[in-house]
Design an enzyme around this catalytic site. Structure first.
Site, PDB file in Angstrom:
ATOM      1  N   HIS A 128      41.098  46.716  33.605  1.00  0.00           N
ATOM      2  CA  HIS A 128      42.025  45.799  32.928  1.00  0.00           C
ATOM      3  C   HIS A 128      43.274  46.599  32.551  1.00  0.00           C
ATOM      4  O   HIS A 128      43.169  47.722  32.034  1.00  0.00           O
ATOM      5  CB  HIS A 128      41.440  45.256  31.618  1.00  0.00           C
ATOM      6  CG  HIS A 128      40.186  44.447  31.789  1.00  0.00           C
ATOM      7  ND1 HIS A 128      40.181  43.181  32.321  1.00  0.00           N
ATOM      8  CD2 HIS A 128      38.906  44.716  31.467  1.00  0.00           C
ATOM      9  CE1 HIS A 128      38.938  42.706  32.331  1.00  0.00           C
ATOM     10  NE2 HIS A 128      38.136  43.629  31.820  1.00  0.00           N
ATOM     11  N   HIS A 149      31.083  48.786  29.575  1.00  0.00           N
ATOM     12  CA  HIS A 149      30.901  48.188  28.278  1.00  0.00           C
ATOM     13  C   HIS A 149      29.553  47.471  28.108  1.00  0.00           C
ATOM     14  O   HIS A 149      29.170  47.102  26.999  1.00  0.00           O
ATOM     15  CB  HIS A 149      32.117  47.270  28.074  1.00  0.00           C
ATOM     16  CG  HIS A 149      31.957  45.865  27.707  1.00  0.00           C
ATOM     17  ND1 HIS A 149      32.072  44.812  28.555  1.00  0.00           N
ATOM     18  CD2 HIS A 149      31.699  45.355  26.489  1.00  0.00           C
ATOM     19  CE1 HIS A 149      31.928  43.703  27.901  1.00  0.00           C
ATOM     20  NE2 HIS A 149      31.707  43.997  26.657  1.00  0.00           N
ATOM     21  N   ASP A 185      35.776  49.128  32.552  1.00  0.00           N
ATOM     22  CA  ASP A 185      36.384  48.636  31.306  1.00  0.00           C
ATOM     23  C   ASP A 185      36.959  49.773  30.444  1.00  0.00           C
ATOM     24  O   ASP A 185      37.960  49.579  29.734  1.00  0.00           O
ATOM     25  CB  ASP A 185      35.343  47.878  30.482  1.00  0.00           C
ATOM     26  CG  ASP A 185      34.991  46.528  31.077  1.00  0.00           C
ATOM     27  OD1 ASP A 185      35.855  45.887  31.695  1.00  0.00           O
ATOM     28  OD2 ASP A 185      33.826  46.116  30.927  1.00  0.00           O
ATOM     29  N   TYR A 214      41.609  47.011  22.272  1.00  0.00           N
ATOM     30  CA  TYR A 214      40.513  46.893  23.241  1.00  0.00           C
ATOM     31  C   TYR A 214      39.344  47.785  22.827  1.00  0.00           C
ATOM     32  O   TYR A 214      38.184  47.352  22.836  1.00  0.00           O
ATOM     33  CB  TYR A 214      41.023  47.289  24.638  1.00  0.00           C
ATOM     34  CG  TYR A 214      40.046  46.982  25.742  1.00  0.00           C
ATOM     35  CD1 TYR A 214      40.062  45.751  26.381  1.00  0.00           C
ATOM     36  CD2 TYR A 214      39.093  47.920  26.137  1.00  0.00           C
ATOM     37  CE1 TYR A 214      39.158  45.460  27.388  1.00  0.00           C
ATOM     38  CE2 TYR A 214      38.187  47.640  27.133  1.00  0.00           C
ATOM     39  CZ  TYR A 214      38.219  46.410  27.759  1.00  0.00           C
ATOM     40  OH  TYR A 214      37.320  46.118  28.745  1.00  0.00           O
ATOM     41  N   HIS A 231      35.932  36.605  26.422  1.00  0.00           N
ATOM     42  CA  HIS A 231      34.627  36.537  25.749  1.00  0.00           C
ATOM     43  C   HIS A 231      34.579  35.291  24.869  1.00  0.00           C
ATOM     44  O   HIS A 231      34.414  35.394  23.643  1.00  0.00           O
ATOM     45  CB  HIS A 231      34.367  37.777  24.884  1.00  0.00           C
ATOM     46  CG  HIS A 231      33.879  38.973  25.650  1.00  0.00           C
ATOM     47  ND1 HIS A 231      33.671  40.198  25.051  1.00  0.00           N
ATOM     48  CD2 HIS A 231      33.542  39.133  26.943  1.00  0.00           C
ATOM     49  CE1 HIS A 231      33.231  41.055  25.953  1.00  0.00           C
ATOM     50  NE2 HIS A 231      33.148  40.451  27.114  1.00  0.00           N
ATOM     51  N   GLU A 234      29.678  42.201  35.043  1.00  0.00           N
ATOM     52  CA  GLU A 234      30.248  41.111  34.228  1.00  0.00           C
ATOM     53  C   GLU A 234      31.209  40.292  35.089  1.00  0.00           C
ATOM     54  O   GLU A 234      31.915  40.825  35.952  1.00  0.00           O
ATOM     55  CB  GLU A 234      30.945  41.672  32.973  1.00  0.00           C
ATOM     56  CG  GLU A 234      31.237  40.565  31.968  1.00  0.00           C
ATOM     57  CD  GLU A 234      31.456  41.059  30.543  1.00  0.00           C
ATOM     58  OE1 GLU A 234      31.737  42.256  30.355  1.00  0.00           O
ATOM     59  OE2 GLU A 234      31.349  40.229  29.618  1.00  0.00           O
ATOM     60  N   HIS A 279      30.624  47.057  37.821  1.00  0.00           N
ATOM     61  CA  HIS A 279      30.156  46.313  36.642  1.00  0.00           C
ATOM     62  C   HIS A 279      29.841  44.890  37.079  1.00  0.00           C
ATOM     63  O   HIS A 279      30.579  44.310  37.876  1.00  0.00           O
ATOM     64  CB  HIS A 279      31.293  46.335  35.615  1.00  0.00           C
ATOM     65  CG  HIS A 279      30.997  45.772  34.265  1.00  0.00           C
ATOM     66  ND1 HIS A 279      29.735  45.537  33.780  1.00  0.00           N
ATOM     67  CD2 HIS A 279      31.844  45.410  33.269  1.00  0.00           C
ATOM     68  CE1 HIS A 279      29.824  45.050  32.545  1.00  0.00           C
ATOM     69  NE2 HIS A 279      31.084  44.956  32.222  1.00  0.00           N
ATOM     70  N   ASP A 328      34.031  38.914  34.944  1.00  0.00           N
ATOM     71  CA  ASP A 328      35.473  39.130  35.129  1.00  0.00           C
ATOM     72  C   ASP A 328      35.731  40.110  36.275  1.00  0.00           C
ATOM     73  O   ASP A 328      36.862  40.225  36.745  1.00  0.00           O
ATOM     74  CB  ASP A 328      36.168  39.579  33.841  1.00  0.00           C
ATOM     75  CG  ASP A 328      35.475  40.700  33.112  1.00  0.00           C
ATOM     76  OD1 ASP A 328      34.262  40.892  33.301  1.00  0.00           O
ATOM     77  OD2 ASP A 328      36.148  41.401  32.322  1.00  0.00           O
TER      78      ASP A 328
HETATM   79 FE1  FEO Z   1      32.695  44.245  30.654  1.00  0.00          FE
HETATM   80 FE2  FEO Z   1      35.854  43.613  31.867  1.00  0.00          FE
HETATM   81  O1  FEO Z   1      33.991  43.373  31.690  1.00  0.00           O
END
Ligand code: FEO
Length: 402
Positions: free
Chosen positions: A227, A147, A166, A194, A23, A81, A79, A83
């Site tokens: 993750h 998230h 996430d 996290y 981020h 995002e 998701h 990543d």
């Molecule tokens: Fe909300 Fe690991 O991306």
């Protein structure tokens, strides 16, 4: 390379040993991370998520070694995002007609980032299922704000794996894949960090969603986040921890956080820490120069604390820039049920303490009096109010036992 997870499920993600920031500069990574993607090979072959775009070529090449890409029947994008969606463009060049299952908001996210490329986007909602053969189904569960608004989790029946996205993840590269094989101190420290730095602002959504998932009565045997390590032994332990953390969590701890120009505000910080020990020797105190400290570590300590004291000298009618930025991050994390006090030195105009009090109140803290405001170098008369400040910080709320 693939790593077998359970049954016909394999991990095909990317272990990001080198990742140092996430981020932008908002999250400093200390123990590597991973972007987890999973391959399910039943009668139908399903790819759950991809990895961040810098690793897209390696991801697609690795995947080709493991499976004929044309045999992938479905992609699940839990998701949008980048990543997790960042290799889609590269992958879809090879299999442009493969349907992608995701939430309505994820369509917005994916098309917002990569454009509308005419992919077969199939919108799913909580409770929708997908038959993948051999008696197994995928059940989709929307998890907005875990998230971002587009997030969802996917439950695989038969193997009883929750691909939780996430949620329940950690920025921690674990070669052995499983949480029970990881260093437990690092694992739980990173899981907490996290939660605090990514999910705490949405703790209300988290608590509600956990209750909803519990009511679905899914026989969860494994939680595979996007993750870090996979939870296979006692997987509901991390769910229980999330429920605890999402409920205005605190321990008997206090953080003293400050910035300093010529060590005067630092002197007040140390005097406050000493007084906390004097009044309550069992209370754990952490003192941080916030301009020189890892802000994610400091925020994790703030999360664990019941109170904080924050100091800055007055600098050009305001605060030190490092303290100002730190306070903006503090506000974004939306901590609840904590007290705060302000302190600082000044030479001329002396606004810092009032500004700190306003900003702490704006960040949701219950600001107590007195504050400590010292002209030039703090002397004994300035420090004489510290016992009262500490008493106010440590006092239980009036309705604590009600
Ligand atoms: Fe909300 Fe690991 O991306």
């Amino acid at each position: 390379m693939r790593k077998q997870v359970k049954g016909n499920v394999s991990w095909v993600g990317y272990l990001d040993w080198e990742l140092q920031l996430f981020h932008g500069h908002d999250y400093r990574i200390e123990h590597g991370s991973s972007q987890n993607a999973y391959l399910i090979e039943e009668e139908k072959t399903v790819l759950v998520d991809t990895v961040w775009s810098p690793h897209r070529s390696e991801f697609v090449e690795n995947l080709k070694r493991e499976v004929d890409l044309k045999s992938i029947d479905f992609i699940v994008a839990n998701h949008g995002e980048c990543d997790h969606s960042g290799s889609l463009v590269e992958l879809m060049k090879e299999i442009p007609d493969t349907p992608i299952y995701c939430t309505k908001s994820a369509v917005k996210s994916i098309q917002g980032q990569y454009g509308d490329r005419g992919w077969d986007m199939r919108v799913v909602k909580t409770g929708d299922t997908l038959d993948i053969g051999n008696g197994k189904t995928l059940t989709f569960i929307e998890t907005p704000m875990m998230h971002w608004p587009d997030s969802m989790a996917t439950f695989l029946s038969g193997d009883n794996i929750l691909f939780s996205m996430d949620a329940f993840g950690q920025h921690y590269a674990v070669e052995d894949l499983y949480a029970d094989l990881a260093d437990q101190d690092i694992l739980w420290g990173e899981a907490l960090k996290y939660f605090v730095n990514i999910l705490n602002p949405f703790a209300g959504f988290v608590a509600k969603k956990l209750a909803e998932i519990e009511a679905m009565d899914l026989p969860i045997e494994m939680i595979a986040p996007s993750h870090g390590a996979i939870w296979r032994e006692d997987p509901l332990k991390i769910v229980g921890k999330y429920a605890e953390w999402a409920d205005a969590y605190q321990e008997d701890r206090v953080v003293v956080a400050y910035g300093t120009m010529w060590k005067g505000t630092e002197r007040i910080a140390h005097a406050i820490a000493d007084e906390i020990y004097r009044q309550s020797p069992t209370t754990n105190v952490h003192v941080f120069d916030v301009e020189a400290s890892d802000k994610n570590e400091v925020m994790t300590e703030v999360f664990r604390s019941r109170a904080i004291a924050v100091g800055s000298p007055t600098y050009i009618n305001g605060l030190l820039a490092g303290v100002e930025g730190w306070l903006a991050f503090l506000r974004s994390l939306k901590f609840k049920g904590k007290k705060a006090a302000a302190f600082g030195c000044y030479g001329w105009s002396g606004e810092s303490v009032r500004i700190l009090q306003d900003k702490l109140a704006g960040a949701g803290f219950d600001v107590v009096e007195p504050s400590i405001r010292a002209n030039w170098v703090p002397d004994e008369s300035d420090l004489s109010a510290i016992p009262d400040l500490v008493r106010a910080l440590l006092a239980e709320p009036a309705n604590a036992d009600v």
